[in-house]
Design an enzyme around this catalytic site. Structure first.
Site, short mmCIF file in Angstrom:
data_model
loop_
_atom_site.label_atom_id
_atom_site.label_comp_id
_atom_site.label_asym_id
_atom_site.label_seq_id
_atom_site.Cartn_x
_atom_site.Cartn_y
_atom_site.Cartn_z
N LYS A 179 25.18 -16.52 -53.96
CA LYS A 179 24.04 -16.20 -54.94
C LYS A 179 24.44 -17.05 -56.20
CE LYS A 179 21.73 -12.05 -53.61
NZ LYS A 179 21.67 -10.79 -53.97
N LYS B 230 20.12 -15.64 -42.70
CA LYS B 230 19.69 -14.26 -42.85
C LYS B 230 18.19 -14.23 -43.42
CE LYS B 230 20.97 -11.82 -46.23
NZ LYS B 230 21.79 -11.03 -47.21
N LYS C 135 14.73 -12.03 -49.18
CA LYS C 135 13.65 -11.99 -50.13
C LYS C 135 13.38 -13.40 -50.97
CE LYS C 135 14.28 -7.03 -51.06
NZ LYS C 135 14.97 -6.28 -52.03
P1 TYM Z 1 19.32 -5.42 -50.60
O1 TYM Z 1 18.66 -4.98 -51.57
O2 TYM Z 1 19.60 -6.77 -50.42
O3 TYM Z 1 19.11 -4.79 -49.14
C1 TYM Z 1 18.64 -3.50 -49.05
C2 TYM Z 1 19.37 -3.00 -47.63
O4 TYM Z 1 18.66 -3.92 -46.73
C3 TYM Z 1 19.62 -4.51 -45.72
N1 TYM Z 1 19.33 -6.00 -45.47
C4 TYM Z 1 19.23 -6.45 -44.31
N2 TYM Z 1 19.62 -5.63 -43.06
C5 TYM Z 1 19.39 -6.71 -41.76
N3 TYM Z 1 18.88 -7.94 -41.87
C6 TYM Z 1 18.72 -8.58 -43.02
N4 TYM Z 1 18.16 -9.86 -43.06
C7 TYM Z 1 18.70 -7.80 -44.19
N5 TYM Z 1 18.52 -8.13 -45.46
C8 TYM Z 1 18.73 -7.03 -46.24
C9 TYM Z 1 20.83 -4.42 -46.53
O5 TYM Z 1 22.09 -4.62 -46.11
C10 TYM Z 1 20.73 -3.39 -47.52
O6 TYM Z 1 21.28 -2.12 -46.65
N6 TYM Z 1 23.91 -4.38 -52.69
C11 TYM Z 1 22.68 -3.88 -52.18
C12 TYM Z 1 22.10 -2.65 -52.71
C13 TYM Z 1 22.94 -1.51 -53.23
C14 TYM Z 1 23.47 -0.62 -52.34
C15 TYM Z 1 24.03 0.24 -53.26
C16 TYM Z 1 23.42 -0.26 -51.15
C17 TYM Z 1 23.39 -1.36 -54.22
N7 TYM Z 1 24.13 -0.16 -54.68
C18 TYM Z 1 24.89 1.19 -52.98
C19 TYM Z 1 24.41 0.76 -50.53
C20 TYM Z 1 25.00 1.43 -51.50
C21 TYM Z 1 21.62 -4.90 -51.72
O7 TYM Z 1 21.72 -5.86 -52.37
O8 TYM Z 1 20.82 -4.47 -51.01
#
Ligand code: TYM
Length: 332
Positions: free
Chosen positions: A112, A195, A198
């Site tokens: 990032k 991947k 967004k």
């Molecule tokens: P975020 O907002 O990027 O994504 C949310 C969830 O979606 C999953 N994900 C994917 N799974 C499969 N293929 C993809 N292309 C894909 N893109 C996103 C992510 O793995 C995630 O499960 N850091 C985390 C948010 C977070 C969090 C937490 C998660 C903050 N605190 C505590 C678990 C526990 C994040 O940026 O997710």
């Protein structure tokens, strides 16, 4: 109940098929067996610059998307992170627990921040300690996520272990990642090696939960594939990232194994497979889209869900934080 789940999603732009298949669909299924806490992690979203309008509208969209995808606010605690200040408080403690070397290894920060690292926010760098605080403020035992969050969860376990051993206690559980099946890493529809995300500039790289049936059909029609027929075995998909991704998506949407999908389509071309995938995607996503759009019309309802969820979350996290402060010797 088999344990306590915590998971989160950032309110940055639209929820997409990767979020849905990699995480949210599983969150909905897990509600019957676990005590579930699901969080819109708005503090994580401001590690990159956002306007107040973007933050607000993306937060509403994500809550609506979660409810439309089957998260039941009566069964699960659904809230936004910034309303429960214990997350930030515990994150500070964990900033003092985690080592610089641990954070330096985080690949998501490297991706990032890119080449312009000096200009990345300090928040982006310590993002994983806030994530550890999210999970451990509830002493969660299980964390359902997509594959990309695995490293952050390993760090969470390291932080829990380090805290426990500093105070010679078994205070925090070591949370288990739950990474499920063929869609734990959904790839871009334009490039099978990157991947679905967004932040990709190409709208054609992803399917959003807000897309209409026509948009879904068009994006899948244009999705990159290859000119070979679909093979009969998973081994033959190895060097075909785009084909492998589309088969994985079909399997996850239809709740079939990849093997079953290959049995059904082996020998056929993408000219046959893509329309079948589009029909399937529309049949799963259209009802979610309809509900999402309806929910977005009633922001006061969505706000009430977040406020109520935050109160329920605080009931749990306040006790954990109070214990943490006592263990560390803070006068309360
Ligand atoms: P975020 O907002 O990027 O994504 C949310 C969830 O979606 C999953 N994900 C994917 N799974 C499969 N293929 C993809 N292309 C894909 N893109 C996103 C992510 O793995 C995630 O499960 N850091 C985390 C948010 C977070 C969090 C937490 C998660 C903050 N605190 C505590 C678990 C526990 C994040 O940026 O997710």
């Amino acid at each position: 109940m088999k344990g306590r789940i915590f998971s989160g999603v950032q309110p940055t732009g639209n929820l997409h098929l990767g979020n849905y298949l990699g995480a949210i669909k599983n969150w909905a299924d897990l509600q019957k067996d676990f005590e579930c806490i699901y969080c819109v992690v708005d503090l994580h979203a401001v590690t990159v610059q956002r306007t107040p309008e973007e933050l607000k509208s993306d937060t509403f969209e994500v809550v609506a998307g979660l409810i439309a995808s089957g998260i039941d606010p009566e069964k699960s605690i659904l809230f936004n992170q910034s309303q429960v200040t214990h997350h930030s408080e515990l994150a500070w403690i964990f900033n003092c627990t985690a080592k610089l070397g641990w954070l330096n290894r985080m690949t998501q920060f490297k991706e990032k921040a890119g080449k312009n690292r000096e200009n990345a926010s300090v928040g982006l760098y310590v993002y994983p300690t806030l994530m550890a605080a999210d999970i451990l403020a509830y002493k969660a035992t299980h964390v359902p996520v997509g594959e990309d969050q695995k490293q952050h969860l390993e760090l969470t376990r390291d932080i829990a272990l380090a805290f426990n051993s500093s105070y010679e206690l078994d205070f925090f559980p070591l949370p288990e990642p739950q990474i499920f099946g063929s869609a734990s890493r959904v790839m871009s529809l334009r490039n099978g090696l990157s991947k679905m995300s967004k932040s990709d500039v190409s709208e054609y790289s992803r399917i959003n939960l807000k897309d209409t049936a026509t948009e879904i059909g068009l994006k899948l029609k244009k999705a990159k594939s290859d000119s070979n027929p679909i093979p009969f075995s998973k081994e033959e998909l190895k060097d075909r990232p785009e084909a492998s991704n589309l088969i994985g998506i079909y399997a996850a949407l239809s709740k079939k194994s990849e093997k079953e999908v290959l049995n059904e389509f082996g020998g056929k071309g993408f000219g046959v497979f893509k329309p079948a995938l589009a029909d399937l995607a529309v049949s799963v996503l259209e009802p979610i889209n309809t509900e999402l759009v309806k929910l977005l019309d009633d922001k006061s309802y969505l706000k009430m869900i977040l406020n109520n969820g935050s109160e329920k979350a605080k009931d749990i996290s306040s006790k954990v934080l109070s214990d943490v402060y006592k263990i560390m010797g803070f006068i309360r």
